[in-house]
Design a protein around this motif. Structure first.
Motif, PDB file in Angstrom:
ATOM      1  N   LEU A   1      10.789  -2.212  -6.347  1.00  0.00           N
ATOM      2  CA  LEU A   1       9.747  -1.583  -6.166  1.00  0.00           C
ATOM      3  C   LEU A   1       9.886  -0.286  -7.025  1.00  0.00           C
ATOM      4  CD1 LEU A   1       7.109  -1.002  -4.681  1.00  0.00           C
ATOM      5  CD2 LEU A   1       8.489  -0.028  -2.771  1.00  0.00           C
ATOM      6  N   VAL A   2       9.118   0.311  -7.870  1.00  0.00           N
ATOM      7  CA  VAL A   2       9.318   1.385  -8.614  1.00  0.00           C
ATOM      8  C   VAL A   2       8.380   2.365  -8.247  1.00  0.00           C
ATOM      9  CG1 VAL A   2       9.365   2.407 -11.049  1.00  0.00           C
ATOM     10  CG2 VAL A   2      10.278   0.124 -10.623  1.00  0.00           C
ATOM     11  N   LEU A   3       8.532   3.781  -7.951  1.00  0.00           N
ATOM     12  CA  LEU A   3       7.763   4.796  -7.469  1.00  0.00           C
ATOM     13  C   LEU A   3       8.138   5.978  -8.557  1.00  0.00           C
ATOM     14  CD1 LEU A   3       8.926   3.661  -4.834  1.00  0.00           C
ATOM     15  CD2 LEU A   3       6.886   5.135  -3.904  1.00  0.00           C
ATOM     16  N   VAL A   4       6.794   6.582  -9.268  1.00  0.00           N
ATOM     17  CA  VAL A   4       6.923   7.948 -10.179  1.00  0.00           C
ATOM     18  C   VAL A   4       6.274   8.929  -9.564  1.00  0.00           C
ATOM     19  CG1 VAL A   4       6.777   8.499 -12.462  1.00  0.00           C
ATOM     20  CG2 VAL A   4       7.471   6.355 -11.980  1.00  0.00           C
ATOM     21  N   THR A   5       6.826  10.069  -9.416  1.00  0.00           N
ATOM     22  CA  THR A   5       6.170  11.249  -8.972  1.00  0.00           C
ATOM     23  C   THR A   5       5.565  11.916 -10.171  1.00  0.00           C
ATOM     24  OG1 THR A   5       7.965  12.924  -9.221  1.00  0.00           O
ATOM     25  CG2 THR A   5       7.815  11.306  -7.155  1.00  0.00           C
ATOM     26  N   GLU A   6       4.512  12.769  -9.896  1.00  0.00           N
ATOM     27  CA  GLU A   6       4.127  13.946 -10.538  1.00  0.00           C
ATOM     28  C   GLU A   6       5.188  14.696 -11.515  1.00  0.00           C
ATOM     29  OE1 GLU A   6       1.055  16.507  -9.256  1.00  0.00           O
ATOM     30  OE2 GLU A   6      -0.601  14.614  -8.950  1.00  0.00           O
TER      31      GLU A   6
ATOM     32  N   VAL B   1       0.806  -1.382   0.000  1.00  0.00           N
ATOM     33  CA  VAL B   1       0.096  -0.041   0.132  1.00  0.00           C
ATOM     34  C   VAL B   1       1.019   1.088   0.148  1.00  0.00           C
ATOM     35  CG1 VAL B   1      -2.056   1.258   1.133  1.00  0.00           C
ATOM     36  CG2 VAL B   1      -1.656  -1.226   1.232  1.00  0.00           C
ATOM     37  N   ALA B   2       0.691   2.121  -0.967  1.00  0.00           N
ATOM     38  CA  ALA B   2       1.287   3.438  -1.065  1.00  0.00           C
ATOM     39  C   ALA B   2       0.462   4.681  -1.186  1.00  0.00           C
ATOM     40  CB  ALA B   2       2.159   3.551  -2.250  1.00  0.00           C
ATOM     41  N   THR B   3       1.007   5.568  -0.612  1.00  0.00           N
ATOM     42  CA  THR B   3       0.096   6.878  -0.668  1.00  0.00           C
ATOM     43  C   THR B   3       0.694   7.869  -1.316  1.00  0.00           C
ATOM     44  OG1 THR B   3       0.801   7.982   1.554  1.00  0.00           O
ATOM     45  CG2 THR B   3      -0.787   6.375   1.463  1.00  0.00           C
ATOM     46  N   ASN B   4      -0.064   8.992  -1.903  1.00  0.00           N
ATOM     47  CA  ASN B   4       0.655  10.114  -2.675  1.00  0.00           C
ATOM     48  C   ASN B   4       1.232  10.974  -2.018  1.00  0.00           C
ATOM     49  OD1 ASN B   4      -1.265  11.255  -1.210  1.00  0.00           O
ATOM     50  ND2 ASN B   4      -2.445  12.420  -3.029  1.00  0.00           N
ATOM     51  N   ASP B   5       1.164  11.179  -0.595  1.00  0.00           N
ATOM     52  CA  ASP B   5       2.298  11.833   0.390  1.00  0.00           C
ATOM     53  C   ASP B   5       3.663  11.132   0.755  1.00  0.00           C
ATOM     54  OD1 ASP B   5       0.778  10.394   1.851  1.00  0.00           O
ATOM     55  OD2 ASP B   5       0.356  12.074   3.276  1.00  0.00           O
ATOM     56  N   GLY B   6       3.655  10.080   0.257  1.00  0.00           N
ATOM     57  CA  GLY B   6       5.075   9.496   0.508  1.00  0.00           C
ATOM     58  C   GLY B   6       5.191   8.453   1.482  1.00  0.00           C
ATOM     59  N   TYR B   7       4.345   7.666   1.658  1.00  0.00           N
ATOM     60  CA  TYR B   7       4.417   6.795   2.674  1.00  0.00           C
ATOM     61  C   TYR B   7       3.879   5.363   2.005  1.00  0.00           C
ATOM     62  CZ  TYR B   7       4.513  10.327   6.185  1.00  0.00           C
ATOM     63  OH  TYR B   7       4.861  11.326   7.079  1.00  0.00           O
ATOM     64  N   ILE B   8       4.723   4.203   2.463  1.00  0.00           N
ATOM     65  CA  ILE B   8       4.423   2.956   1.945  1.00  0.00           C
ATOM     66  C   ILE B   8       4.708   2.001   3.244  1.00  0.00           C
ATOM     67  CG2 ILE B   8       6.760   2.486   1.552  1.00  0.00           C
ATOM     68  CD1 ILE B   8       5.831   1.551  -1.206  1.00  0.00           C
ATOM     69  N   LYS B   9       3.699   0.801   2.894  1.00  0.00           N
ATOM     70  CA  LYS B   9       3.919  -0.216   3.760  1.00  0.00           C
ATOM     71  C   LYS B   9       3.435  -1.582   3.277  1.00  0.00           C
ATOM     72  CE  LYS B   9      -0.799  -0.264   5.647  1.00  0.00           C
ATOM     73  NZ  LYS B   9      -1.474  -0.288   6.983  1.00  0.00           N
TER      74      LYS B   9
ATOM     75  N   LEU C   1       9.728  13.605  -1.184  1.00  0.00           N
ATOM     76  CA  LEU C   1       8.788  14.339  -2.251  1.00  0.00           C
ATOM     77  C   LEU C   1       9.239  15.894  -2.078  1.00  0.00           C
ATOM     78  CD1 LEU C   1       5.649  12.524  -1.587  1.00  0.00           C
ATOM     79  CD2 LEU C   1       7.246  12.184  -3.532  1.00  0.00           C
ATOM     80  N   ARG C   2       9.486  16.615  -1.223  1.00  0.00           N
ATOM     81  CA  ARG C   2       9.412  17.893  -0.989  1.00  0.00           C
ATOM     82  C   ARG C   2       8.132  18.601  -1.512  1.00  0.00           C
ATOM     83  NH1 ARG C   2      15.665  18.281  -3.673  1.00  0.00           N
ATOM     84  NH2 ARG C   2      16.337  16.600  -2.083  1.00  0.00           N
ATOM     85  N   ASP C   3       7.992  19.059  -2.667  1.00  0.00           N
ATOM     86  CA  ASP C   3       6.582  19.605  -2.824  1.00  0.00           C
ATOM     87  C   ASP C   3       5.776  18.598  -3.950  1.00  0.00           C
ATOM     88  OD1 ASP C   3       8.188  20.193  -4.999  1.00  0.00           O
ATOM     89  OD2 ASP C   3       7.319  22.293  -5.351  1.00  0.00           O
ATOM     90  N   ASP C   4       6.221  17.443  -4.068  1.00  0.00           N
ATOM     91  CA  ASP C   4       5.692  16.646  -4.970  1.00  0.00           C
ATOM     92  C   ASP C   4       4.891  15.507  -4.583  1.00  0.00           C
ATOM     93  OD1 ASP C   4       5.619  15.643  -7.542  1.00  0.00           O
ATOM     94  OD2 ASP C   4       7.847  15.073  -7.859  1.00  0.00           O
ATOM     95  N   LEU C   5       4.226  14.972  -5.675  1.00  0.00           N
ATOM     96  CA  LEU C   5       3.313  13.813  -5.147  1.00  0.00           C
ATOM     97  C   LEU C   5       3.595  12.469  -5.991  1.00  0.00           C
ATOM     98  CD1 LEU C   5      -0.125  15.831  -4.988  1.00  0.00           C
ATOM     99  CD2 LEU C   5       0.987  14.849  -3.089  1.00  0.00           C
TER     100      LEU C   5
ATOM    101  N   ALA D   1      13.308   6.166   0.412  1.00  0.00           N
ATOM    102  CA  ALA D   1      13.073   7.739   1.121  1.00  0.00           C
ATOM    103  C   ALA D   1      14.387   8.455   0.236  1.00  0.00           C
ATOM    104  CB  ALA D   1      13.321   7.643   2.581  1.00  0.00           C
ATOM    105  N   ARG D   2      14.852   8.339  -0.752  1.00  0.00           N
ATOM    106  CA  ARG D   2      15.415   9.294  -1.749  1.00  0.00           C
ATOM    107  C   ARG D   2      14.492   9.868  -2.553  1.00  0.00           C
ATOM    108  NH1 ARG D   2      21.455   7.093  -3.017  1.00  0.00           N
ATOM    109  NH2 ARG D   2      22.093   6.348  -0.851  1.00  0.00           N
ATOM    110  N   ARG D   3      15.344  11.144  -3.204  1.00  0.00           N
ATOM    111  CA  ARG D   3      14.762  11.983  -4.051  1.00  0.00           C
ATOM    112  C   ARG D   3      14.265  11.205  -5.477  1.00  0.00           C
ATOM    113  NH1 ARG D   3      11.375  15.861  -5.355  1.00  0.00           N
ATOM    114  NH2 ARG D   3      12.017  17.429  -6.768  1.00  0.00           N
TER     115      ARG D   3
END
Length: 816
Positions: A662-667, A610-618, A694-698, A734-736
């Motif tokens: 695991l691959v994550l892509v931001t807006e 489960v992952a959220t747009n504000d940068g949390y995963i479990k 994320l800084r100001d990203d989602l 947790a990297r950029r």
């Protein structure tokens, strides 16, 4: 003359109310709702039996109108409503309520279906033969008598009760602060226990339970739970299970039927049949063809006819669990004992009954002794008079009148006043020789009787002999086999889903707007697949062939999990819209079901990512998401969201540990790749750990990808791009991350969504959905695999089609 001042007391309302309610409570406890431990009767029942007996309305005489008996009771002993008296009278006559009915009634006295009795002007009643045993010897001063409500007659405080009525017929009642529920028992068993306790005053409960195995309901049935019986007999409180007597009978054509011949005590038969038929009509269980009440004057019979090839045992278990075919009976044995309401056990009840019977026999013997002594005195006087008959006659003839004759007899021959009265009132025919012999015989019999009575009063053992003899006579006169079977263990009712739900393949559809339905394969194949009953702007997010025994887990974008077994989903035609999820579970206005997973059972061992747009995963174990008992009306939480703006962007089920990363892509076009082992497994309501800087990203989405898979992205400007997963280097959580789009100074591209194209797969058809709900198709082979810094090529005209929102692999038409 001084005027007398009115006597006014100033009292608080609390004191007045407390005093008045205390008196009222004492009255209804002692004088209305609870039975006496000695005769097992409430006052109204006792008054009914006494009044009918006094009126000669006994078993050996003709029936009389019930209204007459009720009138006598009401006018002489019980100043309450006629309906309450008649209802008590009717209950005393109902052989499905009392083990040994105390009243016989002609006419309609109600039924097991809860039908009321006919009005008292139509029915006729008389005491039953065994009720006569309750009243036997009441005219011999065996019980205390008190004045009735208007001081015109005497009524008994208790009946002689020559059998243990409290246990035999039981009792039920509600008063202030107390209630009672004593079940009926078998007369023969209870008398055996009384006899044993007489012989063994120190007997334990276990010894008495060798005779009284448990309740014996007039309606029969099967009792389960001997521990509950023991507890009740020890403390007065206990719980048992009472189930109907049933058997499964085979029929022709692989069919069968459940035949019910006995139902639990005080269950309304008509309501039971109605409830079982409702289960059939509402299709809460498949396999019931018909429910029939075939009861007649020969006895009770309910038939549940089943369909072909169904699990009859399973259906029977379901009926046991969901209807009054099986009930829990709670003992609450409260009776008036020494003027006080008490919880009483088996030994206490039998001991109190024995004490009462010894008292009754003592009083009866004293009465008989006095009567015999009085008669003996007269007989002795008559014998003496016969021996000097001529002198007695001469004395009487020489007297002025009766009074003078009596006085002369007393003076001349030393007769007592009573003897003289008997002599002067004696009839002439008794002056024969035969009568002298009879008097001498009677004198001898009286002497013997007096000796016996005196022995009974002097020797407790002799009194017990009398009691034992009389109890055995009653046991012999009213034989009754046990109706209720007792089983030591309570059978656990396990109902397999397969029993209540027929296995059937169906089509399940869940729409973007929250409509949900299941459709038979027949309805689906007979209709156009596009004619799915949804509104024009709505579309399916889940469309699959499932079995009715499958389990669906639906995850929303706001962290709620909705569980439904497929068989509980509304069955509808393919052309119907179905049921909206909000009809059973409330969701927020902007909440949508986004991910749906189907499982064969709830024993899966995998995990959910489960992952959220504000940068949390479990990761969370499947077992943590299994439904609770309130699943039908409440959605459970599968992740705790940090803020109101937070949303879930990924829910992925992992049956085993996957090979990829695991691959994550931001807006803003950043990609990060790391090993899944860096994501901890935590509970359902946990937030998880930080997935990306994320800084100001989602985050747009997170997914498990193989090294040679492709990422297919669509941007908000309508540009499509494919790139290799391997272009994003594997680092740590947790990297950029690295850029996967080239940043433009003006009107930069933003990732709207992406999908994964497995390695080596060609000709993949993709579908882009815009904010105007317009669909745009893309063929992956038509576009090259680009470098990491490329922005791809424009494929969607945002001015005419709208801004892209999602991209997915084009759904393959469902084939059934």
């Amino acid at each position: 003359m001084a005027v007398e001042q009115p006597k006014i007391q100033e009292l608080t309302l609390e004191d007045v109310m407390g005093d008045r309610f205390g008196r009222y409570s004492k009255y209804i406890i002692q004088e209305r709702a609870l039975p006496d431990i000695r005769d097992g009767l409430k006052p109204v029942q006792r008054r009914i039996l006494y009044a009918m007996n006094q009126d000669g309305n006994t078993y050996d005489k003709a029936f009389r109108k019930s209204a007459k008996s009720v009138g006598n009771v009401m006018g002489n002993f019980h100043p309450h409503g006629d309906s309450s008296i008649y209802e008590a009278m009717v209950r005393l006559s109902q052989d499905w309520k009392l083990r040994e009915p105390l009243i016989e009634m002609h006419g309609n006295n109600g039924s097991m279906d809860g039908d009321p009795a006919a009005a008292m002007r139509y029915t006729e009643a008389r005491l039953s033969k065994i009720a006569g045993e309750m009243l036997q010897d009441i005219d011999k001063k065996t019980v205390d008598m008190v004045l009735n409500f208007d001081d015109t007659e005497y009524e008994p405080t208790v009946l002689p009760a020559r059998f243990p009525n409290l246990l035999v017929n039981g009792a039920t009642g509600i008063s202030a602060g107390y209630a009672t529920e004593i079940p009926p028992h078998n007369l023969g068993e209870v008398i055996d226990a009384v006899l044993y306790l007489m012989n063994h005053p120190k007997a334990e409960l276990a010894d008495l339970m060798d005779f009284v195995k448990g309740p014996d309901f007039p309606t029969g049935g099967i009792i389960q739970g001997i521990d509950g019986i023991k507890k009740a007999y020890e403390t007065g409180r206990g719980r048992i299970v009472v189930r109907s007597r049933t058997q499964i009978m085979p029929l022709k054509g692989n069919k069968s039927q459940i035949e019910i011949s006995e139902i639990p005590y005080e269950v309304n038969k008509a309501q039971l049949v109605k409830k079982m038929d409702e289960i059939r009509i509402m299709k809460k269980i498949e396999g019931i063809a018909e429910v029939r009440d075939e009861s007649d004057r020969k006895g009770l019979s309910i038939v549940v006819e089943l369909k072909r090839d169904v699990n009859a045992e399973g259906i029977l278990n379901y009926l046991f669990k969901n209807t009054d075919l099986q009930i829990t009976y709670n003992f609450n044995m409260v009776a008036i004992y020494h003027q006080r309401p008490e919880h009483v056990g088996l030994k206490t009840i039998i001991s109190a009954y024995l004490e009462h019977q010894r008292d009754v026999i003592t009083r009866r013997t004293q009465f008989n002794l006095q009567k015999a002594a009085d008669r003996q005195h007269i007989v002795q006087g008559l014998i003496k008079a016969m021996s000097i008959l001529d002198q007695v006659i001469a004395t009487i003839r020489g007297s002025k009148d009766k009074k003078d004759a009596k006085a002369n007899l007393v003076a001349k021959f030393a007769f007592t006043e009573i003897q003289a009265e008997a002599i002067v009132t004696m009839q002439l025919y008794r002056l024969t020789n035969t009568d002298v012999t009879q008097l001498e015989k009677e004198a001898a019999e009286l002497a013997q009787a007096i000796e016996t009575y005196q022995l009974i009063l002097a020797e407790p053992k002799e009194l017990d002999k009398v009691l034992r003899r009389e109890l055995k006579a009653i046991q012999k006169a009213y034989p009754s086999k046990r109706f209720t079977e007792i089983q030591s263990e309570v059978q656990e009712l396990k109902i397999d889903t397969e029993v209540v739900v027929p296995q059937e393949d169906v089509v399940v559809m869940i729409s973007h707007d929250g409509y949900i339905k299941r459709t038979s394969l027949r309805s689906y194949t007979a209709s156009d697949a596009e004619d799915n009953g949804l509104k024009d702007e709505d579309f399916p997010i889940y469309l699959a062939k499932n079995n009715t025994l499958d389990h669906l887990m639906m995850f929303t974008n706001l962290g709620h999990l909705i569980y439904r077994p497929v068989y509980e989903i509304t069955d509808a035609k393919w052309k119907d819209t179905g049921e909206h999820i909000s009809q059973t579970i409330g969701l927020a206005a902007d909440e949508r079901i986004t991910w749906v997973f189907s499982f064969k059972d709830l024993k899966a061992t995998g995990k959910f990512l489960v992952a959220t747009n504000d940068g949390y995963i479990k990761q969370t174990d499947f077992a943590d998401y299994t439904p609770g008992r309130t699943y039908k009306t409440r959605a459970s939480q599968f992740i705790k969201l940090k803020t109101d703006a937070s949303q879930v962007v990924t829910v992925q089920y992992l049956p085993t540990v996957p090979d990829g990363t695991l691959v994550l892509v931001t807006e803003h076009g950043y990609g990060l790749r790391y090993d899944l082992s860096e994501v901890p497994t935590v509970g359902a309501k946990a937030v998880g750990v930080k997935s990306m800087d994320l800084r100001d990203d989602l985050i747009v989405r997170a997914t498990i990808a193989g090294e040679n898979d492709l990422l297919a992205m669509i941007t908000q400007r309508g540009s499509f791009k494919q790139m290799k997963v391997s272009d994003v280097p594997v680092t740590s959580r947790a990297r950029r991350g690295v850029q996967v789009l080239r940043e433009l100074k003006s009107n930069p591209h933003r990732v709207a969504d992406y999908v994964l194209i497995p390695a080596g797969q060609t000709g993949v058809a993709l579908e882009v959905m815009t904010d105007r709900l317009k669909s745009h198709s893309i063929l992956s082979d038509d576009h090259p695999v680009s470098a990491r810094y490329s922005n791809g090529s424009f494929v969607v005209d945002t001015d005419t089609e709208g801004i892209p929102v999602t991209i997915q692999v084009h759904p393959v038409p469902l084939t059934v």
